[in-house]
Design an enzyme around this catalytic site. Structure first.
Site, PDB file in Angstrom:
ATOM      1  N   ASP A 166       0.866  -1.176   0.000  1.00  0.00           N
ATOM      2  CA  ASP A 166       0.000   0.000   0.000  1.00  0.00           C
ATOM      3  C   ASP A 166       0.909   1.234   0.000  1.00  0.00           C
ATOM      4  O   ASP A 166       2.140   1.133   0.131  1.00  0.00           O
ATOM      5  CB  ASP A 166      -0.974  -0.034   1.190  1.00  0.00           C
ATOM      6  CG  ASP A 166      -2.202   0.832   0.907  1.00  0.00           C
ATOM      7  OD1 ASP A 166      -2.148   1.676  -0.010  1.00  0.00           O
ATOM      8  OD2 ASP A 166      -3.226   0.680   1.603  1.00  0.00           O
TER       9      ASP A 166
HETATM   10  C1  BGC Z   1      -5.093   3.051   0.138  1.00  0.00           C
HETATM   11  C2  BGC Z   1      -5.273   2.018  -0.950  1.00  0.00           C
HETATM   12  C3  BGC Z   1      -5.109   2.649  -2.306  1.00  0.00           C
HETATM   13  C4  BGC Z   1      -3.760   3.330  -2.368  1.00  0.00           C
HETATM   14  C5  BGC Z   1      -3.460   3.959  -3.702  1.00  0.00           C
HETATM   15  C6  BGC Z   1      -3.854   3.896  -0.055  1.00  0.00           C
HETATM   16  O1  BGC Z   1      -3.789   4.964   0.818  1.00  0.00           O
HETATM   17  O2  BGC Z   1      -5.042   2.410   1.385  1.00  0.00           O
HETATM   18  O3  BGC Z   1      -6.525   1.404  -0.822  1.00  0.00           O
HETATM   19  O4  BGC Z   1      -5.233   1.667  -3.293  1.00  0.00           O
HETATM   20  O5  BGC Z   1      -3.718   4.338  -1.381  1.00  0.00           O
HETATM   21  O6  BGC Z   1      -4.146   5.128  -3.890  1.00  0.00           O
END
Ligand code: BGC
Length: 771
Positions: A296
């Site tokens: 993530d």
């Molecule tokens: C979130 C994810 C997301 C990623 C990319 C993160 O902060 O937890 O769900 O896919 O950002 O934007």
């Protein structure tokens, strides 16, 4: 070009077909292991040509564009791509923008390796569907799959080949804002939705230009954050992981999901991104996942704050654990070269990660044609009428009728309506959080929807009545992240007074109240889950007018609504229903569509009951209803009952259930049995019903939940019509993970429950005898 020569002779091939494996732990490593010798040869050849630096470059995923979901933004992206230091980008779309970056990668780097283009396409790309929690309450897997299919069509036409969805985290804590992004509290149901979405995104052939790589997230247990606070610690037994929280992730792997995103939280005391047991032993060895694992947003960097060591050490831990790609944090690109020199990681470990990224690109057909997803002419399909019609259809199906005293709904298509509330003519909130490339200005407001559906037949008298929120800090925070809340500066009393005046001069009140979209989603936990601001005061004042009070809710989580349940005439839960929200809401309000949604999360009476979920354990002192019985598992000030149970939802018609019949009351282990129930539409409207089947294993070597959903059927019945609904109960429905984490069926007594929700069920028993 080298990549084209290398791929000569390569045809379209279907995604690996995974057998429906639900084997014990450790499971067969055969799942997902379908060999593709041509791909192996191609990737081996390519890897053999790559320098260590080029390989590390592939592990780097950068954010380009506007949507930032963390504190860090990628810099010098163009230059880094040209230097071969980037494997993929996200947050950039349109064929022109994607083509430009793809050209940098293909025309400027030595080996011309194309980029992955990712994006958070969560509930639609440009045509926005209800938020995932709303999609789930439709209990319509075909419609859910279709929403993902349309999202894939639009995203792939818009330059993208990778979507960061589905989010399958089980969520039982209504305070957690990201409960909006998943399918609710039930593991089995969550698994069905996960499979449907992956099928919708990936189809049968990833090399097609209208399919995209799906990304299962957030692995794992992200929804179990302590106190419902986002990014919080999780800590749970392996029992609970395997029997409850892991189910949807495992089902997604079995459905062939191409990538997995690690979660921000720790699992068993080790951050998920650096947890070898989780990412290698469970995901790859037990479940047979062979795709790519991405972190993530800056999750490797965040391991430093978790307390595992320096950034370089976090990178080493993550790589060794089984993480392949570093999202935004640039830890791999900064430190891995040195880590190899210092023998902290091996080149073989980097090869492994790089191989998985190259394989993902190969499966998408990018080596055949890097510009496969940048065909300008395909953008013509975006938001086509057929997609909008599908969005309206599933939006209607997602709505849950929570109360309907004296058939207050549907409304008559005549007379006058007092349309009141801060969400009654809003557009921004309707497309919800994580609305990808959706344009909220194209969303249909409730007011507009009513006009579209009933024209001038109904007179609309509007008053805002209250602001969505009054807390200045909260408003500031929401607006800093695209909340677009315009606050009416009149006093609350003046706004309420105006609304009451409007209500008095109308036949019926439709109060559209709830949360702003930014009050759920990432980093949007709430400690108070009642209606924010002065909205409850507004409802109380409206109630005093004596006019029928219809409450239309918009929110991204279960809310605590005890007053509303007591006092409203009707309550319709609409979540954030997407681009077509207003039309869909009007369809339901005026009876053009008879509501059929059912909750996939329990609604509590009070926030203090949270986490509250139907499939809990019994405890040694279950509360039996005697108020004076002190030493029982309960609260002093509130009962254990939910306000609305899991699976609950009303219709404008009524359904009668006959007495369910079991085909046998005793079976041998390994055998199946059938349960049949007659369901009749006993009311005055055609309608749909979700017939639900739950099972309880009464005695186990480890304790089992009081009830677990094992099947359901959504049926459509004309007024007066009946249907016999038949379910098979198979050995798999009776199995669980024992204390040695073996997936077993233990002979003994079981209960079967059938009903319209998890509470109002009829029960039967059967036994499984030892062979
Ligand atoms: C979130 C994810 C997301 C990623 C990319 C993160 O902060 O937890 O769900 O896919 O950002 O934007």
């Amino acid at each position: 070009m080298i990549y084209l020569l290398l791929v000569l002779g390569m045809g379209c091939r279907p995604l690996a077909n995974q057998p429906n494996n639900t084997a014990a732990v450790p499971a067969s490593s055969a799942i997902n292991q379908v060999k593709d010798p041509e791909m192996d040869r191609f990737v081996n050849d390519l890897l053999a040509k790559m320098t260590l630096e080029e390989k590390i470059g592939q592990l780097n995923l950068l954010a380009v564009g506007f949507d930032v979901t963390g504190p860090v933004v990628s810099k010098n992206v163009d230059e880094n791509i040209r230097q071969g230091k980037v494997g993929g980008v996200f947050n950039t779309f349109t064929p022109t923008a994607a083509r430009k970056l793809q050209e940098f990668a293909v025309n400027n780097t030595r080996l011309k390796i194309p980029l992955l283009f990712g994006y958070d396409v969560i509930h639609g790309h440009r045509t926005i569907f209800p938020i995932p929690l709303g999609l789930s309450t439709s209990w319509d897997l075909t419609a859910i799959e279709k929403s993902a299919r349309i999202a894939a069509e639009e995203a792939s036409a818009d330059g993208l080949n990778w979507v960061f969805s589905p989010m399958v985290d089980i969520a039982r804590d209504a305070r957690w804002g990201r409960i909006a992004e998943g399918s609710g509290e039930d593991p089995w149901f969550g698994a069905q939705v996960a499979k449907a979405m992956i099928k919708g995104y990936q189809g049968n052939d990833l090399t097609q230009n209208n399919t995209v790589l799906a990304c299962l997230k957030h692995f794992a247990l992200y929804g179990a954050a302590e106190a419902g606070r986002d990014y919080g610690t999780t800590d749970m037994s392996r029992q609970r992981m395997y029997n409850e929280y892991f189910l949807p992730y495992k089902a997604a792997v079995e459905a062939g999901v191409g990538s997995v995103m690690t979660s921000f939280n720790e699992v068993d005391g080790i951050p998920a991104t650096g947890n070898k047991w989780l990412l290698t032993d469970v995901l790859r060895q037990q479940w047979g996942f062979n795709g790519l694992v991405v972190t993530d947003y800056t999750a490797i960097n965040e391991m430093v704050a978790h307390g595992v060591g320096s950034e370089a050490e976090a990178g080493e831990l993550a790589l060794k654990a089984g993480t392949d790609m570093d999202m935004v944090g640039e830890v791999f690109i900064k430190h891995l070269g040195r880590s190899v020199k210092e023998n902290k990681v091996t080149e073989a470990e980097i090869n492994q990660a790089c191989r998985r990224i190259l394989e993902a690109k190969y499966k998408l057909g990018l080596f055949q044609d890097p510009y496969r997803y940048t065909n300008e002419s395909r953008t013509a399909i975006i938001m086509q009428p057929e997609f909008l019609a599908a969005a309206r259809d599933i939006a209607r199906k997602s709505m849950v009728l929570l109360k309907n005293k004296n058939n207050a709904l549907p409304l008559k298509q005549s007379g006058s309506i007092a349309l009141i509330g801060p969400l009654a003519n809003r557009q921004r909130d309707l497309i919800g959080n994580w609305s990808a490339a959706g344009d909220w200005k194209q969303a249909v407001s409730v007011e507009q929807g009513i006009r579209n559906v009933v024209g001038n037949k109904v007179k609309i008298n509007y008053a805002q009545g209250a602001n969505i929120a009054d807390d200045e800090q909260m408003i500031k925070r929401l607006n800093a992240h695209g909340g677009n809340l315009d606050i009416d500066n009149r006093s609350s009393a003046a706004m309420i007074q105006e609304a009451v005046r409007v209500a008095r001069s109308s036949d019926v009140i439709v109060a559209v109240v709830g949360e702003s979209q930014g009050m759920s989603g990432e980093a949007a936990s709430r400690s108070d889950i009642s209606l924010p601001g002065q909205q409850l005061e507004l409802l109380k004042a409206l109630k005093k007018t004596g006019k029928p009070l219809v409450v239309v809710l918009m929110n991204g989580r279960p809310l605590a609504l005890p007053w509303e349940e007591q006092n409203a005439d009707a309550i319709l839960e609409t979540w954030f229903a997407g681009t077509q929200a207003g039309n869909a809401i009007a369809d339901v309000l005026f009876g053009l569509y008879n509501p059929s949604g059912k909750l996939t999360t329990t609604f509590p009476q009070a926030v203090g009951q949270v986490p509250l979920f139907y499939n809990h354990k019994n405890t040694g002192r279950p509360f039996g209803g005697d108020l004076l019985d002190k030493y029982k598992s309960r609260y002093l000030d509130v009962t254990n009952e939910p306000l609305y149970p899991f699976g609950f939802g009303l219709s404008y018609t009524t359904f009668g259930y006959g007495k369910p019949q079991l085909s046998k009351t005793a079976i041998k282990a390994g055998e199946s049995l059938e349960v049949t129930v007659a369901v009749k539409n006993t009311g005055n409207y055609d309608g749909e019903e979700v017939v639900q089947l739950y099972i309880q294993d009464l005695v186990g070597s480890v304790t089992r939940p009081v009830k677990e959903l094992k099947n359901f059927r959504k049926i459509s019945l004309k007024k007066g019509e009946s249907q016999e609904v038949k379910f098979a109960i198979t050995p798999d429905d009776l199995k669980f993970y024992n204390s040695a984490l073996e997936y077993v069926l233990e002979p003994g007594d079981f209960k079967v429950f059938i009903g319209p929700n998890s509470r109002d069920v009829q029960e039967m028993r059967f036994s499984v005898q030892k062979n």
